[in-house]
Scaffold this motif. Sequence first.
Motif, PDB file in Angstrom:
ATOM      1  N   TRP A 138     -38.166 -64.290  21.339  1.00  0.00           N
ATOM      2  CA  TRP A 138     -37.811 -63.080  20.594  1.00  0.00           C
ATOM      3  C   TRP A 138     -36.324 -63.062  20.244  1.00  0.00           C
ATOM      4  N   SER A 153     -49.134 -63.997  21.444  1.00  0.00           N
ATOM      5  CA  SER A 153     -49.238 -64.408  22.845  1.00  0.00           C
ATOM      6  C   SER A 153     -50.672 -64.420  23.365  1.00  0.00           C
ATOM      7  N   LEU A 211     -41.041 -65.972  26.551  1.00  0.00           N
ATOM      8  CA  LEU A 211     -41.318 -65.005  25.485  1.00  0.00           C
ATOM      9  C   LEU A 211     -40.048 -64.284  25.041  1.00  0.00           C
ATOM     10  N   LEU A 227     -42.935 -56.286  24.100  1.00  0.00           N
ATOM     11  CA  LEU A 227     -42.590 -57.501  24.865  1.00  0.00           C
ATOM     12  C   LEU A 227     -43.100 -57.428  26.288  1.00  0.00           C
ATOM     13  N   PHE A 234     -49.463 -62.693  28.788  1.00  0.00           N
ATOM     14  CA  PHE A 234     -49.181 -64.129  28.816  1.00  0.00           C
ATOM     15  C   PHE A 234     -49.084 -64.661  30.243  1.00  0.00           C
ATOM     16  N   ALA A 269     -46.687 -58.205  26.162  1.00  0.00           N
ATOM     17  CA  ALA A 269     -46.838 -59.640  25.915  1.00  0.00           C
ATOM     18  C   ALA A 269     -46.614 -60.443  27.186  1.00  0.00           C
ATOM     19  N   CYS A 270     -45.621 -60.066  27.975  1.00  0.00           N
ATOM     20  CA  CYS A 270     -45.343 -60.780  29.229  1.00  0.00           C
ATOM     21  C   CYS A 270     -46.490 -60.624  30.220  1.00  0.00           C
ATOM     22  N   PHE A 289     -45.821 -60.549  20.444  1.00  0.00           N
ATOM     23  CA  PHE A 289     -46.854 -59.948  21.286  1.00  0.00           C
ATOM     24  C   PHE A 289     -48.243 -60.353  20.799  1.00  0.00           C
ATOM     25  N   ALA A 300     -53.130 -62.913  14.661  1.00  0.00           N
ATOM     26  CA  ALA A 300     -51.844 -62.280  14.976  1.00  0.00           C
ATOM     27  C   ALA A 300     -51.184 -61.735  13.712  1.00  0.00           C
TER      28      ALA A 300
END
Length: 610
Positions: A103, A500, A99, A593, A600, A596-597, A497, A507
Amino acid sequence: MLGIWSIAKHTFAQCMRMKLAAAFVVLLAIALLALPAQMTGDGTLAGQIRAFLAYGTGIALGLLSIMTIFVGASLVSNDIRTRQIFTVAVKPVARWQYLLGRWVGLVLFDAVLLIMACAAIYATAEYLRTKEFTDLGRVSIPDRRAVETEVFAARRKIKPDPLDLDSTVSQRIKELQDAGGYEKAVDKWLTKAKGDRTLAGKLLKQDIERKIIAEDTDPLALNTALARRVEQLKKNGQYRPALEGWMTRADGNKDHAERLLLDQLRRQIGGKLQSIAPSKRMWWGFSNVAVAGREIRQKAHVTAPLNAAGLIRIRAPESFACRLWRSGPVPVPVKVNGFDARVAATDGRIVVVFFPETSSGRQRISSLSAGGTVELLVEPIVQITYKLTPTDHDALSGGTFRCWWRANDGSRPGVQWSMLPDLTRQKVAIPIPAELVGQDGKLRFGILNDKDSPTNAEVLFRDVALLYNVDTFTNNFMRASLLMLCQLAYLAAVSIFAGSFVSFPVACLVCFVLGPFSLARDFLIDAVRISSGGSTDPVTWLAHYVFEPFYILLPDFARTMPGDRLVEGMDISWAFVGDTAVADVVIRAGVALLLACLIFHRRELARVQV
């Protein structure tokens, strides 16, 4: 880090091959090519360049923002939909690295496109800067000067110093005592004080204070006068009844009623403080005006040598010669090869310089012949902006109004008068030589209403400011480009984000909903603010607590968009760019982020079937 960089390079190459990105690049190129011919502004060269900078940066940032959302939302969601993510999942690359690499690659792609767009905008603006003709005809000297000093500039704004009313009153009393007139002034109030000399002294002090405000010697006494008015109302028991009179209009909201009452008092007091009666004057003081060491140098050529009257004709670039033009009787100081002189006249590129007989450089300059080269040095220009509005426009004859201005550092005079047409719709900028700024960085500026004026002149507080140049337009444009990159970096993080954990259309919808919220963030938070007093309806209460987290996480795009600052030639400081980068990229984009991590990492990319 190697995994992140590998994903970033792959993402950058993938973006370069996308037809969607190519379509936006073509649209951007067409828009920037068509803008110079379409943007005419108010017909002047300065207006045309301002319009081009405003629309050029706005269109570039808008198209790149939309492209960033579409591309960012598709990178992860399409990898999952087409199962390309499986080829990455089996490699020794963590999901957070995947991810973050996406970015970084998208931000690099945005940076390349932004550099190309900003380079095109900058080059076009510089080309427009050299134009000699507009729709109104040949570019005038004032128009050229506006281009050089108000558009291609990086100016800092200073508001007038606040007035310390108590100190001013004490200074007036001390002046009376030093002049030996204090006792006589007190004697005039003895009758009203019934022989009480102490009370007479207090009445005299109140009278001096009232004159400082009523005579409009400084408009920034408003806050002090307002506080004293409120204190007087409370002391006389009139404040609470006045507040209750506003409660009905405020729907029972005490805070709102108090704001309405204070606004009314402010208008009543401000009507006096912001109005200059005939033969009266108003003064403003400015501090921390840093103009030292900002002289402008230029090589020029002599077209006619020094004559018996002490005049020499010099040819200089028009971009420099326009800085030497001045309306009014105050001559512009200039140095020729280091010797002090004054500008007698300017006409386009030709500058006529006067050396008085007492000048030490007159003998040296007389040896110069036509075609010789000289170095001109001129002090920077300080600009005072204000707006005069006649309180009774019908009383003016011919729609004109005569006023006088005066600027000095407390020891040297500088007087000039101007007749300004149509004052109700015109903001005026008065250029003032930097030599009038004191060594301590202080400057006083005053406006005098003519004694024969048929009406008062109103000067609003918000319209008065001092502007001085602190940097070049090139450096300012670079910082503006960095602000735009910060916005694109945030949108890239939000789009990745969203992509994901939801599909590409959803999105994009999420990102396009958050965008307008970022532009109207402050307006929305004020609309749903809960007052400390009075009742709040359930909808406002719910909206307040729902929107509060978004207010913290969303950037304020309306504040960080650089278009308005570039148009007005205002400085974009490195501190502002740094604060924006930390708040929008490091913190807000970092939070997006991080979320998102986390999502994900727990997301099931493929269902195991037995």
